[in-house]
Design a protein around this motif. Structure first.
Motif, PDB file in Angstrom:
ATOM      1  N   LEU A   3       7.037  17.262   9.913  1.00 51.85           N
ATOM      2  CA  LEU A   3       8.426  16.971   9.533  1.00 51.85           C
ATOM      3  C   LEU A   3       8.950  15.734  10.263  1.00 51.85           C
ATOM      4  O   LEU A   3       9.641  14.897   9.672  1.00 51.85           O
ATOM      5  CB  LEU A   3       9.316  18.185   9.800  1.00 51.85           C
ATOM      6  CG  LEU A   3       9.009  19.413   8.924  1.00 51.85           C
ATOM      7  CD1 LEU A   3       9.800  20.624   9.387  1.00 51.85           C
ATOM      8  CD2 LEU A   3       9.260  19.117   7.451  1.00 51.85           C
ATOM      9  N   ALA A   4       8.580  15.579  11.530  1.00 55.49           N
ATOM     10  CA  ALA A   4       8.993  14.399  12.299  1.00 55.49           C
ATOM     11  C   ALA A   4       8.359  13.136  11.715  1.00 55.49           C
ATOM     12  O   ALA A   4       9.017  12.102  11.584  1.00 55.49           O
ATOM     13  CB  ALA A   4       8.600  14.563  13.766  1.00 55.49           C
ATOM     14  N   GLN A   5       7.082  13.231  11.337  1.00 56.75           N
ATOM     15  CA  GLN A   5       6.374  12.084  10.771  1.00 56.75           C
ATOM     16  C   GLN A   5       6.914  11.707   9.386  1.00 56.75           C
ATOM     17  O   GLN A   5       6.952  10.536   9.038  1.00 56.75           O
ATOM     18  CB  GLN A   5       4.869  12.361  10.668  1.00 56.75           C
ATOM     19  CG  GLN A   5       4.134  12.173  11.965  1.00 56.75           C
ATOM     20  CD  GLN A   5       3.910  10.694  12.276  1.00 56.75           C
ATOM     21  OE1 GLN A   5       4.829   9.875  12.259  1.00 56.75           O
ATOM     22  NE2 GLN A   5       2.684  10.353  12.561  1.00 56.75           N
ATOM     23  N   VAL A   6       7.316  12.689   8.602  1.00 59.58           N
ATOM     24  CA  VAL A   6       7.900  12.393   7.289  1.00 59.58           C
ATOM     25  C   VAL A   6       9.155  11.544   7.497  1.00 59.58           C
ATOM     26  O   VAL A   6       9.375  10.551   6.804  1.00 59.58           O
ATOM     27  CB  VAL A   6       8.220  13.679   6.492  1.00 59.58           C
ATOM     28  CG1 VAL A   6       9.138  13.387   5.309  1.00 59.58           C
ATOM     29  CG2 VAL A   6       6.930  14.326   6.003  1.00 59.58           C
ATOM     30  N   ALA A   7       9.960  11.908   8.481  1.00 59.60           N
ATOM     31  CA  ALA A   7      11.185  11.156   8.763  1.00 59.60           C
ATOM     32  C   ALA A   7      10.878   9.747   9.275  1.00 59.60           C
ATOM     33  O   ALA A   7      11.507   8.774   8.871  1.00 59.60           O
ATOM     34  CB  ALA A   7      12.032  11.912   9.784  1.00 59.60           C
ATOM     35  N   ALA A   8       9.880   9.622  10.147  1.00 58.94           N
ATOM     36  CA  ALA A   8       9.571   8.330  10.769  1.00 58.94           C
ATOM     37  C   ALA A   8       8.746   7.413   9.873  1.00 58.94           C
ATOM     38  O   ALA A   8       9.001   6.213   9.791  1.00 58.94           O
ATOM     39  CB  ALA A   8       8.820   8.562  12.082  1.00 58.94           C
ATOM     40  N   PHE A   9       7.768   7.959   9.174  1.00 51.52           N
ATOM     41  CA  PHE A   9       6.789   7.179   8.411  1.00 51.52           C
ATOM     42  C   PHE A   9       7.179   7.002   6.943  1.00 51.52           C
ATOM     43  O   PHE A   9       6.761   6.062   6.290  1.00 51.52           O
ATOM     44  CB  PHE A   9       5.418   7.868   8.538  1.00 51.52           C
ATOM     45  CG  PHE A   9       4.262   7.190   7.873  1.00 51.52           C
ATOM     46  CD1 PHE A   9       3.826   5.934   8.290  1.00 51.52           C
ATOM     47  CD2 PHE A   9       3.568   7.816   6.845  1.00 51.52           C
ATOM     48  CE1 PHE A   9       2.730   5.319   7.685  1.00 51.52           C
ATOM     49  CE2 PHE A   9       2.473   7.220   6.242  1.00 51.52           C
ATOM     50  CZ  PHE A   9       2.050   5.963   6.662  1.00 51.52           C
ATOM     51  N   ALA A  10       8.001   7.910   6.429  1.00 51.05           N
ATOM     52  CA  ALA A  10       8.439   7.900   5.019  1.00 51.05           C
ATOM     53  C   ALA A  10       7.266   7.750   4.049  1.00 51.05           C
ATOM     54  O   ALA A  10       7.175   6.780   3.308  1.00 51.05           O
ATOM     55  CB  ALA A  10       9.476   6.801   4.798  1.00 51.05           C
ATOM     56  N   ALA A  48       0.829  -1.206   0.000  1.00 50.02           N
ATOM     57  CA  ALA A  48       0.000   0.000   0.000  1.00 50.02           C
ATOM     58  C   ALA A  48       0.866   1.259   0.000  1.00 50.02           C
ATOM     59  O   ALA A  48       1.905   1.314   0.646  1.00 50.02           O
ATOM     60  CB  ALA A  48      -0.908  -0.005   1.224  1.00 50.02           C
ATOM     61  N   HIS A  49       0.394   2.252  -0.733  1.00 49.19           N
ATOM     62  CA  HIS A  49       1.051   3.556  -0.697  1.00 49.19           C
ATOM     63  C   HIS A  49       0.805   4.188   0.670  1.00 49.19           C
ATOM     64  O   HIS A  49      -0.252   4.026   1.270  1.00 49.19           O
ATOM     65  CB  HIS A  49       0.492   4.479  -1.783  1.00 49.19           C
ATOM     66  CG  HIS A  49       0.986   4.162  -3.146  1.00 49.19           C
ATOM     67  ND1 HIS A  49       2.242   4.498  -3.574  1.00 49.19           N
ATOM     68  CD2 HIS A  49       0.393   3.539  -4.182  1.00 49.19           C
ATOM     69  CE1 HIS A  49       2.398   4.090  -4.822  1.00 49.19           C
ATOM     70  NE2 HIS A  49       1.285   3.502  -5.214  1.00 49.19           N
ATOM     71  N   LYS A  50       1.803   4.947   1.142  1.00 51.45           N
ATOM     72  CA  LYS A  50       1.718   5.592   2.456  1.00 51.45           C
ATOM     73  C   LYS A  50       1.412   7.074   2.286  1.00 51.45           C
ATOM     74  O   LYS A  50       2.081   7.764   1.525  1.00 51.45           O
ATOM     75  CB  LYS A  50       3.041   5.401   3.197  1.00 51.45           C
ATOM     76  CG  LYS A  50       3.313   3.935   3.534  1.00 51.45           C
ATOM     77  CD  LYS A  50       4.767   3.694   3.856  1.00 51.45           C
ATOM     78  CE  LYS A  50       5.067   3.935   5.297  1.00 51.45           C
ATOM     79  NZ  LYS A  50       6.429   3.548   5.666  1.00 51.45           N
ATOM     80  N   ILE A  51       0.385   7.519   3.025  1.00 53.99           N
ATOM     81  CA  ILE A  51      -0.029   8.913   2.950  1.00 53.99           C
ATOM     82  C   ILE A  51       0.005   9.524   4.353  1.00 53.99           C
ATOM     83  O   ILE A  51      -0.506   8.938   5.299  1.00 53.99           O
ATOM     84  CB  ILE A  51      -1.458   9.039   2.370  1.00 53.99           C
ATOM     85  CG1 ILE A  51      -1.494   8.481   0.944  1.00 53.99           C
ATOM     86  CG2 ILE A  51      -1.928  10.495   2.401  1.00 53.99           C
ATOM     87  CD1 ILE A  51      -2.881   8.445   0.328  1.00 53.99           C
ATOM     88  N   LEU A  52       0.622  10.696   4.450  1.00 52.66           N
ATOM     89  CA  LEU A  52       0.641  11.442   5.705  1.00 52.66           C
ATOM     90  C   LEU A  52      -0.353  12.595   5.580  1.00 52.66           C
ATOM     91  O   LEU A  52      -0.234  13.421   4.670  1.00 52.66           O
ATOM     92  CB  LEU A  52       2.045  11.981   5.999  1.00 52.66           C
ATOM     93  CG  LEU A  52       2.190  12.877   7.229  1.00 52.66           C
ATOM     94  CD1 LEU A  52       1.804  12.146   8.511  1.00 52.66           C
ATOM     95  CD2 LEU A  52       3.619  13.413   7.342  1.00 52.66           C
ATOM     96  N   ILE A  53      -1.349  12.609   6.475  1.00 55.43           N
ATOM     97  CA  ILE A  53      -2.345  13.680   6.506  1.00 55.43           C
ATOM     98  C   ILE A  53      -1.891  14.702   7.538  1.00 55.43           C
ATOM     99  O   ILE A  53      -1.711  14.370   8.702  1.00 55.43           O
ATOM    100  CB  ILE A  53      -3.733  13.137   6.898  1.00 55.43           C
ATOM    101  CG1 ILE A  53      -4.206  12.073   5.895  1.00 55.43           C
ATOM    102  CG2 ILE A  53      -4.748  14.278   6.999  1.00 55.43           C
ATOM    103  CD1 ILE A  53      -5.417  11.282   6.355  1.00 55.43           C
TER     104      ILE A  53
END
Length: 123
Positions: A39-46, A2-7
């Motif tokens: 920004l923290a979630q982008v680093a952790a969740f990619a 599945a593609h990962k999406i950060l909201i």
């Protein structure tokens, strides 16, 4: 996979509806409530795609977008900006700093899902 999406949005109702909608479509979802958390979630969740609100506490969506676009490790990250600010100047600014697309609130959930699938190139 599945593609990962950060909201990234500071309005809980929008986050809940987007999270529900996108999970139903088969996407893996993470959430952030402000620019710094984003920004923290982008680093952790990619994530593969960021749904990024413009007006948020701590860092605006514009600031988050600028930071991510200067990071050479994030060149493949897609950014769809969401904002109640729909003036041409706001849209132009979002696209100029590196957003891949810009949608104004309120938006049709059907249109949003179509745009997400189009950006991620999924049928």
């Amino acid at each position: 996979m599945a593609h990962k999406i950060l909201i990234v949005d500071d309005e809980p109702n929008i986050v809940m509806s987007l999270e529900f909608l996108l999970k139903k479509e088969g996407f893996e979802i993470a959430v952030a409530g402000d620019g710094e958390e984003a920004l923290a979630q982008v680093a952790a969740f990619a994530p593969d795609l960021l749904l990024l609100d413009v007006m948020m506490p701590k860092k605006s969506g514009f600031e988050v977008c600028e930071v991510l676009r200067t990071d050479p490790g994030r060149t493949g990250l897609l950014i769809l900006m969401l904002s109640a600010k729909g003036r041409d100047t706001e849209i132009a600014k979002g696209l100029a700093i590196g957003a891949d697309a810009y949608m104004t609130k309120p938006f049709s959930t059907k249109e949003l899902v179509a745009k997400v699938k189009d950006l991620l190139d999924v049928a």
